[in-house]
Motif scaffolding. Structure first.
Motif, short mmCIF file in Angstrom:
data_model
loop_
_atom_site.label_atom_id
_atom_site.label_comp_id
_atom_site.label_asym_id
_atom_site.label_seq_id
_atom_site.Cartn_x
_atom_site.Cartn_y
_atom_site.Cartn_z
N LEU A 176 -6.56 3.71 0.73
CA LEU A 176 -7.69 2.95 1.25
C LEU A 176 -7.48 1.45 1.05
CD1 LEU A 176 -10.69 5.16 0.09
CD2 LEU A 176 -9.69 4.97 2.37
N ARG A 177 -6.92 1.06 -0.10
CA ARG A 177 -6.65 -0.36 -0.35
C ARG A 177 -5.64 -0.89 0.67
NH1 ARG A 177 -6.42 -5.09 -0.18
NH2 ARG A 177 -5.95 -6.50 -1.88
N TRP A 178 -4.59 -0.14 0.92
CA TRP A 178 -3.58 -0.58 1.88
C TRP A 178 -4.18 -0.67 3.29
CZ3 TRP A 178 0.44 -3.31 2.33
CH2 TRP A 178 1.21 -3.26 3.50
N GLN A 179 -4.94 0.31 3.68
CA GLN A 179 -5.57 0.28 5.00
C GLN A 179 -6.52 -0.90 5.13
OE1 GLN A 179 -7.24 4.23 5.14
NE2 GLN A 179 -5.57 4.98 6.42
N TYR A 180 -7.26 -1.21 4.10
CA TYR A 180 -8.16 -2.36 4.10
C TYR A 180 -7.38 -3.64 4.36
CZ TYR A 180 -11.57 -5.70 2.25
OH TYR A 180 -12.43 -6.75 2.08
N PHE A 181 -6.27 -3.80 3.66
CA PHE A 181 -5.43 -4.98 3.85
C PHE A 181 -4.87 -5.03 5.27
CE2 PHE A 181 -1.00 -6.54 3.90
CZ PHE A 181 -1.23 -7.88 3.64
N VAL A 182 -4.30 -3.94 5.73
CA VAL A 182 -3.68 -3.91 7.05
C VAL A 182 -4.70 -4.21 8.15
CG1 VAL A 182 -2.57 -2.40 8.74
CG2 VAL A 182 -1.80 -2.39 6.37
N LEU A 183 -5.87 -3.60 8.05
CA LEU A 183 -6.88 -3.80 9.09
C LEU A 183 -7.45 -5.22 9.10
CD1 LEU A 183 -8.73 -0.38 8.90
CD2 LEU A 183 -7.21 -1.19 10.71
N ARG A 184 -7.45 -5.88 7.96
CA ARG A 184 -8.00 -7.24 7.90
C ARG A 184 -6.98 -8.32 8.19
NH1 ARG A 184 -11.77 -8.87 3.16
NH2 ARG A 184 -11.94 -10.62 4.57
N TYR A 185 -5.70 -8.10 7.86
CA TYR A 185 -4.74 -9.19 7.88
C TYR A 185 -3.56 -9.01 8.83
CZ TYR A 185 -7.41 -10.68 3.88
OH TYR A 185 -8.43 -11.07 3.07
N ILE A 186 -3.38 -7.85 9.38
CA ILE A 186 -2.28 -7.63 10.31
C ILE A 186 -2.87 -7.45 11.71
CG2 ILE A 186 -0.34 -6.15 10.94
CD1 ILE A 186 0.04 -5.59 7.97
N LEU A 187 -2.44 -8.29 12.63
CA LEU A 187 -3.01 -8.26 13.97
C LEU A 187 -2.72 -6.94 14.67
CD1 LEU A 187 -2.09 -11.83 15.19
CD2 LEU A 187 -4.31 -11.01 14.45
N LEU B 80 -0.41 -7.25 -3.83
CA LEU B 80 -1.85 -7.08 -3.72
C LEU B 80 -2.40 -6.58 -5.04
CD1 LEU B 80 -2.04 -5.25 -0.28
CD2 LEU B 80 -2.29 -7.69 -0.72
N ARG B 81 -3.68 -6.86 -5.27
CA ARG B 81 -4.33 -6.32 -6.45
C ARG B 81 -4.94 -4.96 -6.07
NH1 ARG B 81 -8.75 -9.69 -7.92
NH2 ARG B 81 -9.19 -8.04 -9.39
N PHE B 82 -4.82 -4.03 -6.97
CA PHE B 82 -5.45 -2.72 -6.76
C PHE B 82 -6.09 -2.31 -8.07
CE2 PHE B 82 -5.12 1.97 -7.12
CZ PHE B 82 -6.11 2.26 -6.21
N ASP B 83 -7.40 -2.22 -8.05
CA ASP B 83 -8.15 -1.84 -9.23
C ASP B 83 -9.04 -0.66 -8.86
OD1 ASP B 83 -9.63 -1.60 -11.52
OD2 ASP B 83 -10.29 -3.68 -11.57
N LYS B 84 -8.85 0.45 -9.52
CA LYS B 84 -9.60 1.66 -9.18
C LYS B 84 -11.10 1.51 -9.46
CE LYS B 84 -5.66 4.62 -10.00
NZ LYS B 84 -5.06 5.67 -10.77
N ALA B 85 -11.49 0.41 -10.10
CA ALA B 85 -12.91 0.21 -10.43
C ALA B 85 -13.75 -0.10 -9.19
CB ALA B 85 -13.05 -0.92 -11.44
N PHE B 86 -13.13 -0.58 -8.11
CA PHE B 86 -13.88 -0.89 -6.90
C PHE B 86 -14.26 0.42 -6.20
CE2 PHE B 86 -11.29 -4.76 -7.37
CZ PHE B 86 -12.33 -5.68 -7.45
N GLU B 87 -15.55 0.64 -6.06
CA GLU B 87 -16.03 1.89 -5.48
C GLU B 87 -15.60 2.06 -4.03
OE1 GLU B 87 -20.16 2.69 -6.00
OE2 GLU B 87 -20.12 2.10 -8.10
N HIS B 88 -15.52 0.96 -3.28
CA HIS B 88 -15.18 1.08 -1.86
C HIS B 88 -13.67 1.20 -1.62
CE1 HIS B 88 -14.82 -3.20 -2.66
NE2 HIS B 88 -14.13 -3.33 -1.56
N LEU B 89 -12.85 1.01 -2.65
CA LEU B 89 -11.40 1.16 -2.51
C LEU B 89 -10.83 1.94 -3.69
CD1 LEU B 89 -10.58 -2.51 -1.46
CD2 LEU B 89 -10.72 -0.53 0.02
#
Length: 82
Positions: free
Chosen positions: A42-53, A28-37
């Protein structure tokens, strides 16, 4: 002896370190420049909540947790994971 603040900081740092490992393992890409992640967790949770059933999963507790928690606490934890 560690204070509660020390333990909170250690948990926070460990959670972010583990999350960074997951992020790298899943390419996954992780860039601290994104204010929401701004944090790895938070980045990992975003991925898990969107892509893992979401589905019920078995919850396993360590012996130490079982010894420290009361039955109502244990039941509340199980419900929050299912």
């Amino acid at each position: 002896m560690q204070t509660l603040d020390d333990l909170k900081e250690q948990l926070y740092n460990n959670s972010n370190a583990i999350s960074l490992t997951f992020i790298k393992n899943y390419s996954l890409r992780f860039d601290k420049a994104f204010e929401h992640l701004p944090e790895p967790l938070l980045r990992w949770q975003y991925f898990v909540l969107r892509y893992i059933l979401p589905k019920p999963r078995e919850v396993l507790f360590s012996k130490e947790i079982i010894e420290k928690l009361t039955l109502p606490d244990m039941n509340a934890l199980k419900k929050s994971f299912l």
